[in-house]
Write a protein that holds these residues in place. Sequence first.
Motif: not given
Length: 185
Positions: A16-45
Amino acid sequence: MVNVTELRPGNYFEEDGNIYKVLDILLNKTAMRKMVAKVKVKNLRTGAVTDIAKNSGYMIETIRLDKKQMQYLYDTGDALVFMDQTTYEQIEILKDRLEWEARFLKGDEDVEIVCYGDEVLGVNLPAKVALKVTQADPATKGDTINKAMKEVTLETGIKVKVPMFINEGEVVLVRTDNGEYDGRA
């Protein structure tokens, strides 16, 4: 293009026109749902740190940033001036984009400038910098049971809590990620 679940800390991507640096990532998978990636990012702009949540299978375009070693020269008041040691080319970066980093720059230091194409995104500082104590109150007897600390002023103007035995004129190491005392230099 990579799956969002394959991102690792230190990766860069554009969205979306922004440049991000990945600081941390947390993967969450439950039995009834697809895996969700929660990504902590820093907008470099903008410098803002946020969380982005995406479902597994979401594809992200990773990018490579250029990094150049440059020497910090001086502060013009509204910008910081850096020089390439090989070409002697000078660039100015607005001070409001480097508020945190400016606290640790004292002059004639080599730093890493991060660029994306022709756009300068920021400065990578070393993990620790050595700064001289310019103002420190003398140690007083009293509460030494707990880790006794006092506030001192360093040569760049920042204030840091240090142990009571640190005196004016000494050189201390300060961590650039959180601005805390790390030891004597």
